[in-house]
Motif scaffolding. Structure first.
Motif, mmCIF file in Angstrom:
data_model
loop_
_atom_site.group_PDB
_atom_site.id
_atom_site.type_symbol
_atom_site.label_atom_id
_atom_site.label_comp_id
_atom_site.label_asym_id
_atom_site.label_seq_id
_atom_site.Cartn_x
_atom_site.Cartn_y
_atom_site.Cartn_z
ATOM 1 N N VAL A 170 0.561 -1.343 0.191
ATOM 2 C CA VAL A 170 0.100 0.425 0.021
ATOM 3 C C VAL A 170 0.483 0.961 -0.131
ATOM 4 O O VAL A 170 0.593 2.123 -0.503
ATOM 5 C CB VAL A 170 -1.075 0.007 1.126
ATOM 6 N N ALA A 171 1.665 1.329 0.590
ATOM 7 C CA ALA A 171 2.946 2.349 1.008
ATOM 8 C C ALA A 171 3.351 2.664 -0.705
ATOM 9 O O ALA A 171 3.766 3.906 -0.634
ATOM 10 C CB ALA A 171 3.849 2.276 1.678
ATOM 11 N N THR A 172 4.024 1.994 -1.069
ATOM 12 C CA THR A 172 4.560 2.113 -2.646
ATOM 13 C C THR A 172 3.496 2.632 -3.608
ATOM 14 O O THR A 172 3.333 3.341 -4.240
ATOM 15 C CB THR A 172 4.898 0.861 -2.756
ATOM 16 N N LEU A 173 2.445 1.611 -3.588
ATOM 17 C CA LEU A 173 1.470 2.452 -4.375
ATOM 18 C C LEU A 173 0.419 3.510 -4.233
ATOM 19 O O LEU A 173 0.776 4.782 -5.420
ATOM 20 C CB LEU A 173 0.065 0.684 -4.417
ATOM 21 N N ILE A 174 1.020 3.987 -3.545
ATOM 22 C CA ILE A 174 -0.395 5.668 -2.536
ATOM 23 C C ILE A 174 0.950 6.494 -3.219
ATOM 24 O O ILE A 174 0.795 7.359 -3.691
ATOM 25 C CB ILE A 174 0.083 5.565 -1.592
ATOM 26 N N ARG A 215 7.226 3.357 3.638
ATOM 27 C CA ARG A 215 6.933 3.122 4.652
ATOM 28 C C ARG A 215 6.722 4.274 5.549
ATOM 29 O O ARG A 215 6.176 4.076 6.835
ATOM 30 C CB ARG A 215 6.945 1.389 5.036
ATOM 31 N N LEU A 216 7.956 5.224 5.868
ATOM 32 C CA LEU A 216 7.961 5.686 6.687
ATOM 33 C C LEU A 216 7.419 7.169 6.304
ATOM 34 O O LEU A 216 6.724 7.518 7.139
ATOM 35 C CB LEU A 216 8.972 6.075 6.691
ATOM 36 N N ARG A 217 7.093 7.013 5.501
ATOM 37 C CA ARG A 217 5.677 8.644 4.466
ATOM 38 C C ARG A 217 4.596 7.937 5.106
ATOM 39 O O ARG A 217 4.058 8.942 5.889
ATOM 40 C CB ARG A 217 5.932 8.516 2.975
ATOM 41 N N LEU A 218 4.317 6.938 4.644
ATOM 42 C CA LEU A 218 3.063 6.293 4.597
ATOM 43 C C LEU A 218 3.135 6.452 6.804
ATOM 44 O O LEU A 218 1.543 6.674 6.892
ATOM 45 C CB LEU A 218 2.833 5.025 5.169
ATOM 46 N N ILE A 219 3.537 6.026 7.688
ATOM 47 C CA ILE A 219 3.524 6.302 8.618
ATOM 48 C C ILE A 219 3.190 7.537 9.521
ATOM 49 O O ILE A 219 1.993 7.977 9.922
ATOM 50 C CB ILE A 219 4.735 5.872 9.766
ATOM 51 N N PHE A 220 3.569 8.758 8.586
ATOM 52 C CA PHE A 220 3.967 9.943 8.893
ATOM 53 C C PHE A 220 2.734 10.638 8.291
ATOM 54 O O PHE A 220 1.980 11.632 9.237
ATOM 55 C CB PHE A 220 5.704 10.961 8.750
ATOM 56 N N LEU A 249 -7.396 3.676 -3.859
ATOM 57 C CA LEU A 249 -7.427 3.157 -4.934
ATOM 58 C C LEU A 249 -5.883 1.606 -4.507
ATOM 59 O O LEU A 249 -5.596 0.886 -5.006
ATOM 60 C CB LEU A 249 -6.694 3.416 -6.134
ATOM 61 N N ALA A 250 -4.601 2.420 -4.285
ATOM 62 C CA ALA A 250 -4.396 1.582 -3.422
ATOM 63 C C ALA A 250 -4.752 0.682 -2.604
ATOM 64 O O ALA A 250 -3.934 -0.757 -2.801
ATOM 65 C CB ALA A 250 -2.757 2.403 -2.924
ATOM 66 N N GLU A 251 -5.357 0.671 -1.528
ATOM 67 C CA GLU A 251 -6.142 -0.241 -1.296
ATOM 68 C C GLU A 251 -6.266 -1.593 -1.743
ATOM 69 O O GLU A 251 -6.336 -2.465 -1.194
ATOM 70 C CB GLU A 251 -6.612 0.284 0.014
ATOM 71 N N THR A 274 2.977 -6.790 -4.621
ATOM 72 C CA THR A 274 3.701 -5.112 -4.982
ATOM 73 C C THR A 274 3.534 -5.283 -6.688
ATOM 74 O O THR A 274 2.265 -4.848 -6.972
ATOM 75 C CB THR A 274 4.565 -4.607 -4.107
ATOM 76 N N THR A 275 3.609 -6.260 -7.976
ATOM 77 C CA THR A 275 3.871 -6.277 -9.040
ATOM 78 C C THR A 275 2.353 -6.030 -9.154
ATOM 79 O O THR A 275 2.400 -5.764 -10.277
ATOM 80 C CB THR A 275 4.681 -7.014 -9.188
ATOM 81 N N THR A 276 2.029 -7.837 -8.947
ATOM 82 C CA THR A 276 0.311 -7.401 -8.682
ATOM 83 C C THR A 276 -0.605 -6.609 -8.979
ATOM 84 O O THR A 276 -1.629 -6.456 -9.204
ATOM 85 C CB THR A 276 -0.094 -9.273 -7.960
#
Length: 417
Positions: free
Chosen positions: A10-14, A110-115, A22-24, A52-54
């Motif tokens: 989810v973090a990568t797709l966001i 993932r760090l971006r998503l946490i914040f 859409l990511a979720e 992630t790829t799928t």
């Protein structure tokens, strides 16, 4: 696998899409595909990369079906997604390493998503729900059950939080250096709230909600991995481990067992050792913080061979430091109890009286805090002031919604006659 990998994907797709929903949805689609294919074709050698790829492929499908977002399709396509029919295990890992810069960018996502999930513009209950949903991989019904909320209420919190992120333009990034300490405190506070609700539930029929404590510790490990030079991140993880190590001894036949009465043979020795190691590592950085001090207090309890050997004098000293760093009435209450028990050991009843006076001095600020009345009742019971102790237990009962705690207070009061 969902717990471990969904937050990563989810973090990568966001980052690529800029769209939480859409990511979720794309990641959920990827896991459905995995459920269909892996039993037949076997688990890929790199399951996380496969997911992630799928998920990227599913996101492309969704965007194309809506006939919008050509630019997003192009960006996703440039990330080197494999075809649906391919074994994504090796090719996906190669593509992700080539395009994203490998593990480092994965950690950054993932760090971006946490914040983002813990942004101060969001209400605290929304931060908690969004963190558990996107990073923790808990479903909406699971989070609702954990916090004893109707599922529609929790779902609306998530919807409002995502709308706020979109409409307020909350940036998907790690904060700049000048505000990072303040924002990190907010992230740590969210994790600590989740842990505390699992460790000592505020209401309901269970004292402990293990799924919440376990999830807070898992997210704490992730944060410590992503920010290994932040001593308070290490301190919080140490604190959670040192408390959670006593979990199996905190109840017996559904009844609450006080720390001094617990069977210490049931404590989790590896968790205590890990927590102590993390604390030592944080303290070596010489940047003391509130979570490190609380972890040091927990370590003193965990390292005592028996309740009688608890170093209450040192605990009082640590609470003195904690009051200096993070003053609050609750910290002052904990210090007052430590003063009472330290004094009881050294001077008997006279020492208890000193601690009781400190507790009473906080009664105005903490009039609606059940643990003040429970602590006061315990000290009065030790002083054999039974009538006053029964009254204090009754006040604590009025303010307590957790059933095992209520049963404990009723038993304690009944034992006084």
């Amino acid at each position: 696998m969902f717990r471990e990998e969904s937050g990563r994907a989810v973090a990568t797709l966001i980052r690529v899409l800029g769209d939480f929903d859409l990511a979720e949805d794309a990641v959920a689609d990827a896991f459905v595909t995995a459920l269909e294919r892996w039993p037949r074709d076997g688990v890929p050698r790199n399951p996380g990369a496969w997911i992630t790829t799928t998920a990227r492929n599913r996101a492309i499908d969704r965007i194309r079906r809506r006939r919008v977002g050509e630019q997003k399709v192009e960006r996703l396509g440039q990330d080197g997604a494999t075809a649906d029919g391919a074994d994504a295990s090796d090719t996906a890992a190669t593509a992700i390493a080539r395009v994203d810069g490998g593990a480092r960018l994965d950690m950054d996502d993932r760090l971006r998503l946490i914040f983002t999930c813990c942004h101060p513009a969001l209400a605290m209950d929304a931060r908690v729900a969004l963190t558990l949903r996107t990073l923790g991989g808990l479903t909406t019904p699971e989070i609702a059950r954990a916090f004893l909320l109707p599922e529609p209420t929790l779902a609306q919190r998530l919807v409002r939080a995502k709308r706020k992120i979109r409409e307020a333009g909350i940036p998907y990034r790690v904060p700049p250096d000048e505000v990072l300490p303040e924002r990190l405190d907010g992230v740590l506070h969210v994790l600590y709230l989740v842990f505390n609700e699992g460790y000592a539930a505020t209401s309901g029929d269970a004292l402990i909600r293990r799924e919440l404590s376990a999830e807070a510790i898992r997210l704490g490990r992730l944060l410590a991995l992503l920010m290994p030079d932040e001593p308070e991140a290490l301190g919080l993880l140490a604190l959670m481990l040192l408390h959670d190590a006593r979990r199996d001894a905190r109840t017996a036949d559904g009844r609450l067992v006080l720390l001094e009465d617990q069977d210490r043979g049931l404590w989790d020795a590896p968790a205590i050792a890990e927590g102590r190691g993390l604390l030592d590592r944080a303290l070596r950085m010489r940047q003391p913080g509130a979570y490190q001090l609380q972890a040091a207090i927990a370590a003193l309890h965990d390292e005592a061979a028996s309740a009688a050997e608890t170093d209450w004098r040192q605990i009082v000293g640590l609470y003195d430091q904690l009051l200096g760093l993070a003053p609050s009435p609750v910290v002052a209450l904990n210090r007052a109890v430590a003063v009472a028990l330290s004094g009881e050991r050294e001077r008997g009843a006279a020492g208890l009286v000193v601690g009781l006076a400190l507790v009473d001095a906080l009664a105005g600020e903490l009039a609606s805090y059940s643990y003040l009345h429970a602590a006061r009742a315990e000290l009065l019971r030790r002083l054999d002031r039974r009538t006053e102790a029964r009254t204090a237990y009754a006040h604590a009962l009025e303010l307590t919604a957790n059933e095992p705690e209520r049963a404990f207070l009723r038993d304690r009061a009944a034992a006084l006659g």
